[in-house]
Design a protein around this motif. Structure first.
Motif, PDB file in Angstrom:
ATOM      1  N   ALA A  97       0.839  -1.202   0.000  1.00  0.00           N
ATOM      2  CA  ALA A  97       0.000   0.000   0.000  1.00  0.00           C
ATOM      3  C   ALA A  97       0.873   1.252   0.000  1.00  0.00           C
ATOM      4  O   ALA A  97       0.576   2.213  -0.721  1.00  0.00           O
ATOM      5  N   ASN A  98       1.947   1.246   0.787  1.00  0.00           N
ATOM      6  CA  ASN A  98       2.864   2.390   0.787  1.00  0.00           C
ATOM      7  C   ASN A  98       3.495   2.586  -0.585  1.00  0.00           C
ATOM      8  O   ASN A  98       3.619   3.717  -1.071  1.00  0.00           O
ATOM      9  N   GLU A  99       3.893   1.495  -1.213  1.00  0.00           N
ATOM     10  CA  GLU A  99       4.481   1.576  -2.555  1.00  0.00           C
ATOM     11  C   GLU A  99       3.466   2.139  -3.549  1.00  0.00           C
ATOM     12  O   GLU A  99       3.782   3.003  -4.355  1.00  0.00           O
ATOM     13  N   ARG A 100       2.246   1.666  -3.458  1.00  0.00           N
ATOM     14  CA  ARG A 100       1.212   2.100  -4.398  1.00  0.00           C
ATOM     15  C   ARG A 100       0.888   3.582  -4.236  1.00  0.00           C
ATOM     16  O   ARG A 100       0.773   4.317  -5.211  1.00  0.00           O
ATOM     17  N   ILE A 101       0.731   4.034  -2.994  1.00  0.00           N
ATOM     18  CA  ILE A 101       0.320   5.421  -2.769  1.00  0.00           C
ATOM     19  C   ILE A 101       1.454   6.406  -3.021  1.00  0.00           C
ATOM     20  O   ILE A 101       1.233   7.604  -3.105  1.00  0.00           O
ATOM     21  N   SER A 102       2.673   5.898  -3.197  1.00  0.00           N
ATOM     22  CA  SER A 102       3.796   6.788  -3.522  1.00  0.00           C
ATOM     23  C   SER A 102       3.917   7.031  -5.025  1.00  0.00           C
ATOM     24  O   SER A 102       4.766   7.809  -5.460  1.00  0.00           O
ATOM     25  N   LYS A 103       3.053   6.397  -5.817  1.00  0.00           N
ATOM     26  CA  LYS A 103       3.079   6.589  -7.269  1.00  0.00           C
ATOM     27  C   LYS A 103       2.701   8.031  -7.624  1.00  0.00           C
ATOM     28  O   LYS A 103       1.952   8.679  -6.902  1.00  0.00           O
ATOM     29  N   PRO A 104       3.199   8.543  -8.758  1.00  0.00           N
ATOM     30  CA  PRO A 104       2.938   9.937  -9.143  1.00  0.00           C
ATOM     31  C   PRO A 104       1.465  10.322  -9.171  1.00  0.00           C
ATOM     32  O   PRO A 104       1.104  11.425  -8.760  1.00  0.00           O
ATOM     33  N   PHE A 105       0.595   9.418  -9.622  1.00  0.00           N
ATOM     34  CA  PHE A 105      -0.832   9.751  -9.693  1.00  0.00           C
ATOM     35  C   PHE A 105      -1.370  10.199  -8.337  1.00  0.00           C
ATOM     36  O   PHE A 105      -2.124  11.167  -8.237  1.00  0.00           O
ATOM     37  N   PHE A 106      -0.984   9.506  -7.274  1.00  0.00           N
ATOM     38  CA  PHE A 106      -1.528   9.809  -5.955  1.00  0.00           C
ATOM     39  C   PHE A 106      -1.035  11.147  -5.420  1.00  0.00           C
ATOM     40  O   PHE A 106      -1.707  11.773  -4.609  1.00  0.00           O
ATOM     41  N   ARG A 107       0.113  11.588  -5.876  1.00  0.00           N
ATOM     42  CA  ARG A 107       0.617  12.895  -5.433  1.00  0.00           C
ATOM     43  C   ARG A 107      -0.212  14.037  -5.993  1.00  0.00           C
ATOM     44  O   ARG A 107      -0.140  15.149  -5.493  1.00  0.00           O
ATOM     45  N   THR A 108      -1.027  13.775  -7.025  1.00  0.00           N
ATOM     46  CA  THR A 108      -1.904  14.814  -7.574  1.00  0.00           C
ATOM     47  C   THR A 108      -3.177  14.977  -6.745  1.00  0.00           C
ATOM     48  O   THR A 108      -3.898  15.941  -6.910  1.00  0.00           O
ATOM     49  N   ILE A 109      -3.440  14.028  -5.859  1.00  0.00           N
ATOM     50  CA  ILE A 109      -4.626  14.080  -5.003  1.00  0.00           C
ATOM     51  C   ILE A 109      -4.280  14.880  -3.756  1.00  0.00           C
ATOM     52  O   ILE A 109      -3.243  14.641  -3.135  1.00  0.00           O
ATOM     53  N   PRO A 110      -5.109  15.843  -3.368  1.00  0.00           N
ATOM     54  CA  PRO A 110      -4.821  16.617  -2.147  1.00  0.00           C
ATOM     55  C   PRO A 110      -4.638  15.674  -0.951  1.00  0.00           C
ATOM     56  O   PRO A 110      -5.357  14.669  -0.835  1.00  0.00           O
ATOM     57  N   PRO A 111      -3.689  15.978  -0.067  1.00  0.00           N
ATOM     58  CA  PRO A 111      -3.404  15.084   1.067  1.00  0.00           C
ATOM     59  C   PRO A 111      -4.629  14.687   1.883  1.00  0.00           C
ATOM     60  O   PRO A 111      -4.737  13.536   2.308  1.00  0.00           O
ATOM     61  N   ARG A 112      -5.562  15.594   2.076  1.00  0.00           N
ATOM     62  CA  ARG A 112      -6.741  15.261   2.884  1.00  0.00           C
ATOM     63  C   ARG A 112      -7.622  14.207   2.211  1.00  0.00           C
ATOM     64  O   ARG A 112      -8.420  13.550   2.868  1.00  0.00           O
TER      65      ARG A 112
END
Length: 146
Positions: A97-112
């Protein structure tokens, strides 16, 4: 927001979750929908995971329950049966899950809106005990409220 409710007693381990989905579009707007989406995954009849957070966690907007099912199946296929302990499985879910959420796509989603949680409920033997004991495990990427 998904509700994942877990109950354990000395003889029961029960978990339920709702089926409402929250989506974030390309403009950052949220939409809610009721779908026939499953938010629970069972591993080897020993551990059930419910989730809350991003509904399409996998590649190419793969539903989160399908992503988790595939990850658990891959872990099981790659891991010797003697090493397939529940604590090792939980560690694998954390890592994947940590590996997946570190992908570039997820960085475009606001942290909240990037919060994700998996709640596991199952049975295991602890401290060399002969009897199985029900337990709950939480995997999430946000701090507990003070």
């Amino acid at each position: 927001m998904t509700l994942v409710l877990s109950l354990i007693t000395s003889s029961w381990a029960i978990q339920v979750s709702d089926r409402k989905l929250v989506r974030l579009d390309s403009e950052g707007k949220l939409s809610w929908s009721n779908e026939e989406r499953n938010k629970a995954v069972l591993w080897c009849n020993r551990l059930a995971f419910g989730y809350t957070g991003i509904a399409e966690f996998g590649p190419r907007r793969e539903p989160t329950d399908e992503w988790l099912s595939r990850e658990l199946a891959e872990w099981s296929a790659q891991t010797q049966p003697s090493a397939q302990k529940q604590d090792a499985l939980v560690a694998a879910v954390i890592d994947r899950a940590n590996e997946r959420i570190s992908k570039p796509f997820f960085r475009t989603i606001p942290p909240r809106h990037r919060r994700q949680a998996f709640v596991g409920i199952g049975w295991a033997r602890f401290d060399g005990e002969d009897e199985m004991t029900p337990y709950v495990v939480q995997i999430h990427n946000f701090p507990a409220d003070p």
